[in-house]
Write a protein that holds these residues in place. Structure first.
Motif: not given
Lengths: 91, 444
Positions: B154-176
């Motif tokens: 966010r401090s870099f100016g990004y407005e979209v968060a993305a990831c490749a995930s085995t599941g747990n990371l997906a949950n965390a990225v979507a929630a945050h």
């Protein structure tokens, strides 16, 4: 064999910003030599001092990691799609 | 920062991003300050880089690591300053890449660590602790890394968060992302457990199943990161992301009264968590919070995806990638980017990297549940099975005070336990209870 090679952002200073370049070679090793001839400096970025792929460089031929194939000796079919991608951590 | 798109923002819809104008790729060019961070450096060749959304050395492709001003940290941090901080992982902000304008803190960290006497007795250990991250907001340790990654993104100016995930990371990225008003785009292997998919979709954002393994998904994201103005948490902001794992080590040491245990057991997927546990323990000492650590760090992999354990057993430094075929999907990374470093940390600490049989994973889950009342996911089953194996082989001796890291909750991977075993269904009559319990042969 003439193939298309996807170039990661980290190497695009050597390809005039191109994200994809053409190259020729019967296998991955000779392709890298060819790429180094047309884009000087690219070879040493991909290969270590012993001539092997650097630890954090992944090369894919038609979506398969060459480490599952024959490494630098992996043959290139005509029209193959080659991708050079830095290793990334997971989760 | 945050200037890049103020007049373009309405054009930044996800479906518009596949034909990107070049201006959006300048994200991250603004100067960003992170408290106590000197910059990035290459773990391979040492080349230094300024703070930027960059994860790979331009010269040797080595991974970039966050470098701190430890003298400045040592002069400002203390056990007291930490104790007076928030109850989340951000109490250790001095040892994290912390943006000046604030962080995205939805409560990751501050999770339970408690003695596990019944499991210890079963395994023959004198002192065992279980540190479990099931209590994090999305029930795995990934909330820690994502909290850091998206704060910096966010401090870099990004407005979209993305990831490749085995599941747990997906949950965390979507929630945050949801909690901070960012958009999320999450790529997952199409065969993930239902619980992990549902636990991502619920937060909104885009979830893209990919017909392939995690390594295929990861490769796709690595390619996308060069052409999309998205913060791929484990690609272009990975150096910052990975730092979040250290807070597990910090919490372990704080819980123990600012000392380190004799041994730890840590699951290995990419190897990032494993290496950061070692780094975290060293950092605590270097800033004067703990005595010099002498902790053996043992890694845990399941047989169906154990490239790091194989390299450890063979005594080599090169990790040969494998095609994963394991029940522990959150550990199913066949080409572990930090495997090389995990090997080094295991060997230098006197630890091991265990490969456990696939059938022991569910047994490990059941053993932890049965003895300590903790329901872990498959990765935790691998950890418990590896702990058992290490104790059996005397890699961990009975008198070593040991901490096992349980990184996620079992409710996400109930498929691993197979059919649910209950008694037969009874009518609501007292006399039928004994008969039903008798079916299982249990004492009444």
């Amino acid at each position: 064999m003439s193939v298309q090679v996807k170039v990661p952002t980290q190497l695009r200073t050597l390809t005039d910003g191109a994200s994809e370049v053409s190259g020729t070679g019967g296998d991955v090793g000779s392709l890298i030599k060819d790429l180094d001839a047309s884009h000087p400096g690219l070879g040493e970025r991909l290969l270590d001092d012993s001539g092997q792929l650097r630890r954090f460089v992944n090369v894919y031929v038609n979506d398969e990691d060459v480490r599952f194939l024959d490494g630098l000796g992996t043959t290139l079919p005509e029209g193959a799609q080659v991708s050079i991608i830095p290793a990334v951590a997971g989760g | 920062m945050l200037k890049f798109a103020s007049h373009h923002r309405r054009e930044l819809r996800i479906d518009a991003l596949f034909s990107l104008p070049t201006y959006v790729l300048s994200i991250g060019n603004e100067a960003v300050t992170l408290k106590h961070v000197r910059g990035l450096f290459c773990k391979e060749c040492g080349k230094e880089y300024p703070i930027a959304p960059q994860h790979v050395c331009e010269f040797c492709f080595g991974p970039l690591e966050v470098g701190y001003d430890y003298e400045a940290i040592a002069s400002s941090i203390s056990r007291e300053s930490i104790a007076s901080g928030p109850r989340s992982m951000w109490r250790y902000a001095d040892l994290l890449p912390t943006p000046a304008e604030g962080v995205i803190d939805i409560g990751a960290g501050g999770t339970t660590m408690r003695p596990a006497p019944r499991l210890a007795a079963e395994l023959g250990l004198k002192k065992l602790w279980i540190k479990t991250d099931a209590g994090n907001p999305t029930h795995s340790f990934k909330d820690r890394v994502v909290s850091v990654a998206l704060s910096v993104a966010r401090s870099f100016g990004y407005e979209v968060a993305a990831c490749a995930s085995t599941g747990n990371l997906a949950n965390a990225v979507a929630a945050h992302a949801a909690a901070s008003g960012m958009r999320s785009v999450v790529f997952i292997p199409s065969n993930l457990e239902t619980g992990k998919v549902a636990g991502t979709v619920v937060f909104g954002g885009d979830v893209v199943p990919v017909d392939g393994s995690y390594d295929d998904v990861n490769r796709l994201c690595a390619e996308l990161s060069g052409s999309r103005p998205w913060a791929f948490v484990n690609v272009n902001v990975r150096p910052y992301y990975a730092e979040g794992s250290k807070t597990l080590a910090f919490e372990v040491a704080e819980k123990l009264g600012w000392r380190t245990p004799d041994a730890m057991v840590v699951p290995i997927a990419s190897g990032s968590l494993f290496t950061k546990m070692a780094k975290g323990m060293r950092e605590l000492h270097s800033v004067g919070l703990t005595p010099e650590p002498h902790v053996q760090i043992h890694g845990a992999q399941a047989e169906g995806c154990s490239p790091v354990a194989t390299a450890f057993a063979e005594g080599v430094n090169e990790v040969r990638p494998v095609k994963p075929n394991t029940i522990a999907k959150s550990l199913a990374i066949g080409n572990p980017a930090d495997g090389y470093y995990a090997l080094g940390e295991a060997r230098s600490s006197g630890g091991t990297i265990e490969s456990v049989p696939e059938e022991s994973v569910a047994e490990g889950m059941r053993l932890l549940a049965r003895t300590e009342g903790i329901f872990t996911e498959t990765a935790g089953g691998v950890t418990i099975a590896a702990l058992e194996q290490a104790v059996r082989s005397r890699a961990i001796s009975p008198d070593q005070e040991t901490v096992a890291l349980i990184t996620g909750i079992g409710l996400k991977t109930i498929e691993a336990l197979g059919a649910t075993k209950t008694t037969r269904t009874i009518r609501p009559r007292v006399e039928e209870v004994d008969a039903a319990l008798g079916v299982r042969g249990e004492a009444v």
